[in-house]
Enzyme design. Structure first.
Site, mmCIF file in Angstrom:
data_model
loop_
_atom_site.group_PDB
_atom_site.id
_atom_site.type_symbol
_atom_site.label_atom_id
_atom_site.label_comp_id
_atom_site.label_asym_id
_atom_site.label_seq_id
_atom_site.Cartn_x
_atom_site.Cartn_y
_atom_site.Cartn_z
ATOM 1 N N ASP A 1 25.730 -8.974 5.571
ATOM 2 C CA ASP A 1 25.875 -7.554 5.285
ATOM 3 C C ASP A 1 24.538 -6.836 5.520
ATOM 4 O OD1 ASP A 1 27.261 -5.363 4.492
ATOM 5 O OD2 ASP A 1 27.638 -6.025 2.438
ATOM 6 N N ASP A 2 24.536 -5.800 6.352
ATOM 7 C CA ASP A 2 23.307 -5.011 6.595
ATOM 8 C C ASP A 2 22.195 -5.880 7.187
ATOM 9 O OD1 ASP A 2 24.846 -3.160 5.268
ATOM 10 O OD2 ASP A 2 23.279 -2.513 3.888
ATOM 11 N N CYS B 1 29.433 -0.053 6.567
ATOM 12 C CA CYS B 1 30.223 -1.285 6.430
ATOM 13 C C CYS B 1 31.687 -1.152 6.827
ATOM 14 C CB CYS B 1 30.175 -1.799 4.998
ATOM 15 S SG CYS B 1 28.528 -2.271 4.473
ATOM 16 N N HIS C 1 35.814 -4.715 4.242
ATOM 17 C CA HIS C 1 35.202 -3.984 3.137
ATOM 18 C C HIS C 1 36.269 -3.858 2.052
ATOM 19 C CE1 HIS C 1 32.093 -1.451 1.427
ATOM 20 N NE2 HIS C 1 33.086 -0.746 0.919
ATOM 21 N N ASP D 1 27.211 -6.729 10.140
ATOM 22 C CA ASP D 1 28.090 -5.572 10.376
ATOM 23 C C ASP D 1 27.339 -4.385 10.988
ATOM 24 O OD1 ASP D 1 26.777 -5.057 7.997
ATOM 25 O OD2 ASP D 1 28.576 -4.537 6.857
ATOM 26 N N HIS D 2 26.026 -4.344 10.816
ATOM 27 C CA HIS D 2 25.150 -3.344 11.453
ATOM 28 C C HIS D 2 23.734 -3.659 11.020
ATOM 29 C CE1 HIS D 2 25.183 -1.659 7.490
ATOM 30 N NE2 HIS D 2 26.494 -1.568 7.540
#
Ligand SMILES: *[C@@H]1O[C@H](CO)[C@@H](O)[C@H](O)[C@H]1NC(C)=O
Ligand SMILES: *[C@@H]1O[C@H](CO)[C@@H](O)[C@H](O)[C@H]1NC(C)=O
Ligand SMILES: *[C@@H]1O[C@H](CO)[C@@H](O)[C@H](O)[C@H]1NC(C)=O
Ligand SMILES: *[C@@H]1O[C@H](CO)[C@@H](O)[C@H](O)[C@H]1NC(C)=O
Ligand SMILES: *[C@@H]1O[C@H](CO)[C@@H](O)[C@H](O)[C@H]1NC(C)=O
Ligand SMILES: *[C@@H]1O[C@H](CO)[C@@H](O)[C@H](O)[C@H]1NC(C)=O
Length: 505
Positions: free
Chosen positions: A29-30, A68, A122, A314-315
């Site tokens: 995540d992130d 997300c 999510h 996710d990014h």
């Protein structure tokens, strides 16, 4: 295609025709590429590096939106945020856009056993409060129990009191229930991998770790591997002078944490002290090392002769670059993700791929690599097909038969032209502007234009800001060239490509 490539493909297809390999998809995540295998000298990530040493490493992989829910739903359906009409957290595509088949659902329908551990979809409305059940998964998705303490006051301040801090090293045994969410998810993944052979089906296991998402809550021993004295600052911690206001994300999620609130950082531009930036960077690295250890424990259970492993995020996340933190933007820092793909019999050493690729490409790639069905067709314009792709399979790029795309696309919404406390995560009803961004091999061009949230229409004639960065001379995206007279022809060309969109690449 060269002779060697053809041989490669034939032998690969022969091998995969005989049986369908398992798939292990790991999403952090992130997660930006702060990894040893991405040549980051500050990273301590031995387990991911070991996986990468026999994998494809993509150096130019991009998320379709740096948030997300839109990014995950886009990856999992192979459709872009504009097609899912999801830019926030508050709609479920089957009800708001179309009954689109997901990546795990396609595997489930093709005789795989699919299982979700941790954060894959999510949670909440955007996956119908059910991780898209009953469609996507063969068994009840697993969520760690301790995620309920995600935002609890469990971080120790210097005076011994407890806070909801951004930076939150902990002693695991003293945490509620004596553990942490990602440790629980690792244990569930290990349990699944050990017991799975009894189902007699290949598996599609998706494991979503919560770190390095904020708060940076990790066992405090990981700080020792990242002493503050070894942390270096980015060289571009100032807000670029030519950056349009609309491009700025004021990182409200960071400011809200108790430890950062105390710093009294002025809104929306800061500044924040170098010491504070270093502490945030240190906590990010420590979080990544913590997850790397957990990933090592999961990978120990994997049969690498018969399992495809994909690791991505996710990014990305800004870590002080441009004076920014967090995601919520179209900058390279926020949109670029790590992407590592291990394929049995196809990669036995590291193969660095610098083609431009997107997360929407993963669905058609996995279909090609496992041959569970015919290749996915490109989604037709305006037609609502159940299974199709808005990406391209990466297999031809991986075997060197194709160079890949000439451009990739990312977008981010804003409620207005100037930074406000609602700029980072506007609800659909508040979105007035969309920032559309195209990244070619040389340039990033971004245009912030009027967007009508009632009918999802874009008015390209009403422009609130433009950004253009030349990656050959300015890989950090510090110098906005959009208003340079001598660059007008380049800008016009990029604008045409941006408006034409992904179907024309
Ligand atoms: C790391 O650096 C080496 C040497 O410069 C280079 O060959 C390799 O492609 C780089 N790897 C990545 C993932 O950028
Ligand atoms: C949506 O698709 C699933 C299968 O992919 C099907 O079972 C379901 O009936 C469909 N729902 C609607 C409303 O068409
Ligand atoms: C979403 O969940 C609700 C409540 O469980 C259910 O009634 C509805 O059918 C679900 N939507 C879809 C498309 O399955
Ligand atoms: C910190 O940096 C020094 C000098 O580069 C290096 O020798 C040392 O191993 C580093 N410490 C850690 C824990 O990485
Ligand atoms: C916070 O900063 C503002 C100016 O930016 C100042 O007026 C105020 O006194 C500061 N508050 C504290 C508690 O330091
Ligand atoms: C979208 O809605 C706005 C008003 O809300 C209207 O002005 C515009 O013409 C609409 N566009 C289309 C393509 O329907």
């Amino acid at each position: 295609m060269s002779f060697l490539t053809i041989l490669f493909v034939i032998s690969f297809i022969e091998i995969t025709c005989a049986y369908h390999p398992n798939v292990l998809l790991i999403i952090l995540d992130d997660f930006k590429p702060l990894l040893g295998c991405y040549n980051d000298s500050q990273a301590v990530t031995p387990h991911i590096d070991l996986l990468a040493s026999k994998s494809f490493i993509f150096t130019k992989a991009y998320a379709q939106q740096a948030l997300c829910a839109p990014s995950r739903n886009s990856l999992l359906t192979s459709r872009r945020p504009d097609s899912l009409r999801l830019y926030d957290f508050y709609s479920y595509w089957r009800e708001s856009a179309g009954n689109f088949t997901t990546l795990p659902q396609h595997f489930k329908q093709n005789h795989y056993h699919t299982h979700s551990v941790g954060k894959i979809f999510h949670p909440g409305i955007s996956s119908n409060y059910s991780d898209d059940q009953p469609y996507s998964w063969s068994q009840k998705p697993f969520h760690p129990k301790t995620i309920e303490f995600k935002n609890a006051k469990v971080c120790t301040n210097s005076d011994g009191s407890l806070g909801r801090n951004l930076i939150c090293p902990v002693v695991t045994e003293f945490q509620p229930m004596g553990t942490l969410p990602d440790i629980e998810s690792m244990q569930e993944a290990v349990r699944f991998l050990r017991n799975h052979p009894s189902t007699n089906k290949p598996y599609f296991l998706a494991v979503g770790f919560h770190k390095p998402h904020i708060p940076f809550k990790f066992p405090q021993s990981y700080l020792d591997l990242h002493p503050l004295s070894n942390i270096s600052l980015p060289s571009n911690t100032n807000r670029p002078s030519l950056l349009p206001d609309v491009a700025w994300n004021p990182w409200t999620d960071i400011r809200e944490r108790d430890d950062i609130k105390k710093l009294n950082i002025s809104f929306p531009y800061g500044p924040i002290s170098n010491d504070n930036i270093k502490q945030i960077i240190q906590a990010y690295y420590a979080s990544v090392t913590y997850v790397d250890d957990l990933i090592g424990k999961v990978l120990k259970e994997v049969d690498f002769g018969n399992t495809i492993v994909i690791l991505t995020g996710d990014h990305g996340w800004s870590l002080g670059q441009h004076g920014e933190f967090s995601k919520f933007s179209n900058f390279e820092e926020a949109t670029r993700v790590p992407l590592i793909i291990y394929v049995p019999h196809l990669s036995d050493r590291v193969i660095v791929v610098d083609s431009l690729v997107e997360l929407v490409d993963l669905f058609p790639t996995l279909v090609d690599l496992t041959q569970i069905s015919g290749p996915l067709e490109q989604c037709a314009l305006g037609e609502v097909m159940d299974v199709c792709t808005e990406g391209q399979s990466l297999l031809p790029v991986m075997i060197g038969a194709k160079k890949g795309k000439s451009a990739v696309f990312t977008q981010y919404p804003r409620p207005g032209a100037h930074p406000s406390c609602n700029s980072d995560k506007p609800h659909l009803k508040d979105i007035e502007i969309m920032g559309y961004s195209i990244r070619t091999r040389t340039f990033r061009y971004c245009e912030w234009v009027q967007f009508d949230h009632s009918n999802f229409t874009v008015n390209w004639n009403k422009v609130y800001g433009r950004e253009m960065y030349d990656h050959l001379i300015d890989p950090q995206e510090n110098l906005n060239l959009a208003d340079r007279k001598e660059m007008i022809n380049v800008r016009k060309k990029l604008r045409r490509l941006l408006i034409a969109g992904w179907r024309h690449i």
